[in-house]
Design a protein around this motif. Structure first.
Motif, short mmCIF file in Angstrom:
data_model
loop_
_atom_site.label_atom_id
_atom_site.label_comp_id
_atom_site.label_asym_id
_atom_site.label_seq_id
_atom_site.Cartn_x
_atom_site.Cartn_y
_atom_site.Cartn_z
N ALA A 158 0.86 -1.19 0.00
CA ALA A 158 0.00 0.00 0.00
C ALA A 158 0.89 1.23 0.00
O ALA A 158 1.98 1.22 0.60
CB ALA A 158 -0.89 -0.02 1.24
N ASP B 14 2.01 -0.10 -5.79
CA ASP B 14 0.81 0.11 -4.97
C ASP B 14 -0.43 -0.03 -5.86
O ASP B 14 -0.31 -0.33 -7.06
CB ASP B 14 0.88 1.46 -4.24
N HIS B 15 -1.60 0.21 -5.27
CA HIS B 15 -2.85 -0.02 -6.03
C HIS B 15 -2.88 0.76 -7.33
O HIS B 15 -3.28 0.25 -8.37
CB HIS B 15 -4.06 0.37 -5.17
N GLU B 16 -2.44 2.00 -7.27
CA GLU B 16 -2.53 2.86 -8.46
C GLU B 16 -1.51 2.49 -9.53
O GLU B 16 -1.60 2.96 -10.65
CB GLU B 16 -2.31 4.32 -8.06
N ARG C 279 -0.73 -0.53 -10.63
CA ARG C 279 -0.91 -1.84 -11.25
C ARG C 279 -0.82 -1.75 -12.78
O ARG C 279 -0.23 -2.60 -13.42
CB ARG C 279 -2.27 -2.43 -10.83
N ASP D 203 -4.28 -7.90 -1.60
CA ASP D 203 -5.33 -7.51 -2.55
C ASP D 203 -4.75 -7.09 -3.90
O ASP D 203 -5.35 -7.34 -4.94
CB ASP D 203 -6.21 -6.39 -1.97
N ILE D 204 -3.56 -6.52 -3.91
CA ILE D 204 -2.96 -6.15 -5.21
C ILE D 204 -2.52 -7.42 -5.93
O ILE D 204 -2.71 -7.58 -7.12
CB ILE D 204 -1.75 -5.19 -5.03
N TYR E 299 -5.30 -9.01 -7.66
CA TYR E 299 -5.68 -8.35 -8.91
C TYR E 299 -4.98 -9.00 -10.10
O TYR E 299 -5.51 -9.15 -11.17
CB TYR E 299 -5.30 -6.87 -8.80
#
Ligand code: AMP
Length: 416
Positions: free
Chosen positions: A228, A350-352, A354, A380-381, A384
Motif C-alpha cells: 500500500a 501500490d494499487h494505483e 498496477r 489484494d494487489i 488483482y
C-alpha cells in the motif's frame, strides 16, 4: 573476439584499458571499434551499461592522436554532445582515463557551472570537447568556440536529447560542423524522429545494436513487492536492514518524493542523498561523489537526474515508485548489473501502479516475480494479478515472451 589486442588500438590505449581492468571487449565495443577505426560513420543502438562510452571513446582517441597532437585555440578537433551535465562529466572522465598515456586534452563544458574557466580552457586549446547543447550554443554565440576544425562528432543518448527537447539545439550545432567529418550517434531506442535525425547526420553508417533485453532485463534479478502506498517508507527501511544492499539507487517519480524518501532514510539512520533537477550542479556532484565513494549507501533520484549516471557496483535498484514510461524501467534497472556484474531490482507497486506494472511487463516481455516475504505484502494487489502471477499460466499472459528458460524457477530462488 576475447581480447582487446585484436582490435588494432594504439599501444598507449591498450595500456590504459589494461589499467582499467578491462580484459574483454563488450559486444558493442567488439562491433563498433573496428568500423570506427576505419573512419566509418556509425549508428549505435545501445544503452548505458553496455560499455558504449569506451566503444566510441577509444577509436576517437586513437584517430585524433593518429592525426597529430596539434590543438588550436577555440577549435576542438572532436566534439561529443551529451544530454546531461552528469553524462558529459562522466564521458570526460572516461576520455581522461583511456587517454592517460596520450598527449591529448579533453574538457567538459556544461551549464550550471561557471562559464569563465570553460572559456579559458577553450582559449588555451583542447583537442576534445564534451558538451551539453545549451552551454555549447552559448559559447558558440559568444565566439568562444568554433566547430570548423571538428574531425569527429559524436552524439550520445540521442533519444534523451529528444525527450529533453534538445533536438533544435542539436540541429543548430550540427549546422556549424564541417561537411567532411566522421559522425557517430548512439541512442538507447530508435523512435522515428531519431532515425530521421540519423539519416540527416550520418553518411552510409554502419549500424550496430545490442538489445536491452540481453544486457539488462536478463542479467538483473527482478522482483515486485506489492505494498500500500502509505507503507512504502516502512517497507524501504525494512529492506535496508539487509546488509547485501550495499549500494542502492532508489527511484521516485517526483522531485519532492526523492527529497522525502532521502530524508526518511536519513532519519532511519541510513546515509543517503537525493538528486534531481532542483538541486544545484554542485550539490548533485557532491551527492554523486559520496555515492561513488561509499560515504552514502542510498542515492534517491528522479529519472531525469539519473540519466547516464555511471556508478560501478550498484548492488540494488529500488523503484520506490514505478515509472509511467515502461522504457524508463529498463533504463533504471540497467544501473545495476553493469559490465557483467549481477544486480537486483526491487519494485514497489501500490494499487494505483498496477497499470504501470502491466505495461512494463509487456515491454520487457517477462512477468516480474513477486516477493511476498515482507511484512507489508498487500494481498489484494496480488489478487488483482491473480494468484498465478508467477506460475506457468501467468507466464503465458503475454504471447511474445522471450525464452527465459535459463531463469531460475521461483521455488529455488533466494529471497532478494
Ligand atoms: P557505459 O555503457 O559506457 O556507461 O559503461 C558501463 C560500465 O562498464 C562503465 O563502468 C565502464 O567502466 C565499464 N566497462 C566498459 N567497457 C568494459 C569492458 N570491456 N570490460 C569491463 N568493464 C567495462
Amino acid at each position: 573476439m576475447n581480447s582487446f589486442l585484436g582490435l588494432e588500438l594504439a599501444p598507449p590505449l591498450l595500456r590504459a584499458i589494461s589499467d582499467e581492468g578491462y580484459t574483454t571487449p563488450s559486444p558493442i565495443q567488439e562491433k563498433s571499434i573496428p568500423a570506427l577505426l576505419k573512419g566509418k560513420d556509425l549508428l549505435g543502438v545501445a544503452q548505458t551499461g553496455t560499455g558504449k562510452t569506451a566503444a566510441f571513446a577509444l577509436p576517437l582517441l586513437h584517430r585524433i592522436a593518429a592525426n597529430g597532437n596539434k590543438s588550436l585555440p577555440r577549435k576542438p578537433r572532436a566534439l561529443i554532445l551529451a544530454p546531461t551535465r552528469e553524462l558529459a562529466g562522466q564521458i570526460n572522465d572516461s576520455l581522461k582515463a583511456y587517454g592517460r598515456n596520450l598527449p591529448l586534452r579533453s574538457s567538459a563544458v556544461f551549464g550550471g557551472a561557471s562559464i569563465r574557466p570553460q572559456i579559458k580552457l577553450l582559449a588555451k586549446g583542447v583537442h576534445i570537447i564534451v558538451a551539453t547543447p545549451g552551454r555549447l550554443l552559448d559559447l558558440m554565440n559568444q565566439g568562444h568556440i568554433q566547430l570548423d576544425a571538428v574531425e569527429i562528432f559524436i552524439l550520445d543518448e540521442a533519444d534523451r536529447m529528444l525527450d529533453m527537447g534538445f533536438i533544435p539545439d542539436v540541429k543548430k550545432i550540427t549546422a556549424a560542423l564541417p561537411q567532411l567529418r566522421q559522425t557517430v550517434m548512439f541512442s538507447a531506442t530508435m523512435p522515428k524522429s531519431i532515425q530521421g535525425l540519423a539519416d540527416g547526420l550520418l553518411k552510409e553508417p554502419v549500424r550496430v545494436e545490442v538489445s536491452p533485453g540481453a544486457t539488462t532485463a536478463e542479467k538483473v534479478e527482478q522482483k515486485v513487492l506489492f505494498v500500500a502506498k502509505e507503507k512504502k517508507r516502512a517497507l524501504i527501511t525494512e529492506l535496508m536492514t539487509d546488509e547485501n544492499i550495499e549500494r542502492v539507487l532508489v527511484f521516485t517519480r517526483t522531485k519532492h518524493g526523492a527529497d522525502r524518501v532521502a530524508r526518511h532514510l536519513e532519519q532511519s539512520g541510513i546515509k543517503s542523498a537525493a538528486i534531481h533537477g532542483n538541486k544545484s550542479q554542485n550539490t548533485r556532484q557532491r551527492a554523486l561523489d559520496s555515492f561513488r565513494s561509499g560515504k552514502i549507501r542510498a542515492l534517491v533520484a528522479t529519472d531525469i537526474a539519473a540519466r547516464g549516471i555511471d556508478v560501478d557496483g550498484v548492488t540494488h535498484v529500488i523503484n520506490f515508485d514505478l515509472p509511467n514510461e515502461p522504457e524508463s524501467y529498463v533504463h533504471r534497472i540497467g544501473r545495476t548489473a553493469r559490465a557483467g556484474e549481477k544486480g537486483i531490482a526491487l519494485s514497489f507497486c501500490d494499487h494505483e501502479e498496477r497499470g504501470c506494472l502491466r505495461d512494463i511487463e509487456k515491454v520487457i516481455r517477462q512477468t516480474v516475480p513477486v516477493k511476498e516475504d515482507h511484512p507489508f505484502h498487500a494481498a489484494d494487489i496480488a489478487n488483482y494479478f491473480g494468484q498465478s502471477k508467477d506460475s506457468a499460466q501467468g507466464k503465458k499472459r503475454y504471447g511474445k515472451r522471450r525464452n527465459n528458460s535459463h531463469r531460475p524457477r521461483r521455488s529455488s530462488r533466494k529471497a532478494a
